[in-house]
Design an enzyme around this catalytic site. Structure first.
Site, PDB file in Angstrom:
ATOM      1  CE  LYS A  43      -2.334  -0.995   3.807  1.00  0.00           C
ATOM      2  NZ  LYS A  43      -1.802  -2.430   4.167  1.00  0.00           N
ATOM      3  NE  ARG A 194       7.132  -0.513   9.059  1.00  0.00           N
ATOM      4  CZ  ARG A 194       5.846  -0.423   8.269  1.00  0.00           C
ATOM      5  NH1 ARG A 194       5.763  -0.029   7.278  1.00  0.00           N
ATOM      6  NH2 ARG A 194       4.757  -0.878   9.066  1.00  0.00           N
TER       7      ARG A 194
END
Ligand code: AMP
Length: 257
Positions: A43, A194
């Site tokens: 996304k 991350r």
């Protein structure tokens, strides 16, 4: 559809007091979209590419939390500290904190350039709050793009993902490598994994998606806003597929406002 002005999302990333610079260019036909799909489906990458094609601003709630997370501990409110703990574990941040953060950035939803909401809403409660907020403000949501991909491919994408600490551009170790290892092509910033892309957090995130976010597919199908798009292939292929699906939809509803 395309243009050169690049809004820098300052108001979104830092809060209402910050001004975007430069201001978004004139957009004849602003698009206001939600990007839906499991974590790792791409996304964020699509939001970046769609932003360049449609000029609508990329509004990622995850990026806001990560930006807040770079501040000194003592500058964080107790609610934000709690939010960051949820995020590090891979859990969803409670609706009340997310909604308050979104309301502080309400101007971004009214931006003349349109918006691409990435990572919000993620629960039925958030979706219902957003629906009421947009309705009260007379803002039309044009579509909810639901990206679909098999689970094995999602895990592959998440484990190889690397993000620029500085400008947040997204890479993949094998599918979208930077020109120099661990260095951002765009700004020269350092790339890192991350915290929540580590295997133990990925499991929690996929479970949270299945339980809390997947029901949004029916919610938006019922509102006749759902646009399902395959997330297989290269980022450019997926982006082109998305634009075609949006154009098709716009033809069917010429009163796009
Ligand atoms: P993302 O970058 O969209 O994958 O978001 C990273 C993390 O931020 C998520 O795993 C959640 O912990 C938190 N987060 C972002 N958006 C939301 C949301 N709409 N609701 C709850 N938590 C969120």
């Amino acid at each position: 559809m395309a243009g050169t002005d690049e809004p820098d999302r300052a108001s979104w990333l830092q809060g209402a007091a910050a001004r975007c610079n430069p201001q978004p260019g004139k957009v004849d036909r602003p698009w206001r979209l939600i990007l839906l799909g499991p974590p790792g489906v791409g996304k964020g990458t699509q939001a970046e590419l769609l932003h360049r094609r449609l000029l609508a601003c990329h509004l990622s709630t995850g990026d806001v939390f990560r930006t807040v997370g770079t501040k000194a501990e003592c500058d964080l409110s107790p609610a934000m500290k709690a939010a960051l703990d949820y995020m590090r574990r891979g859990d969803l941040v409670p609706d009340s904190i997310v909604w308050e953060m979104l309301l502080e950035r309400g101007n971004c939803l009214r931006c003349g350039g349109g918006f691409l909401l990435d990572g919000f809403p993620r629960t039925l409660h958030q979706a219902e709050s957003l629906r009421r907020q947009l309705e009260n403000q007379n803002i039309t949501l044009h579509a909810v793009v639901n990206y679909e991909l098999p689970i094995e491919e999602i895990v592959h994408r998440l484990s190889g993902r690397r993000t620029c600490k500085n400008c947040k551009a997204v890479y993949h170790l094998t599918d979208r490598p930077p020109k120099l290892p661990d260095v951002c092509d765009l700004c020269g910033g350092a790339l890192s994994q991350r915290e929540d892309d580590r295997p133990e957090s990925v499991k929690v995130r996929l479970e949270a998606y299945a339980e809390k976010t997947a029901p949004l597919i029916e919610f938006y199908r019922d509102l006749k806003l759902l646009l399902s798009v395959s997330a297989a292939g290269t980022p450019d292929e997926i982006c082109t597929r998305t634009i075609e699906a949006l154009q098709q939809r716009a033809k069917q509803s010429p009163a796009h406002t």
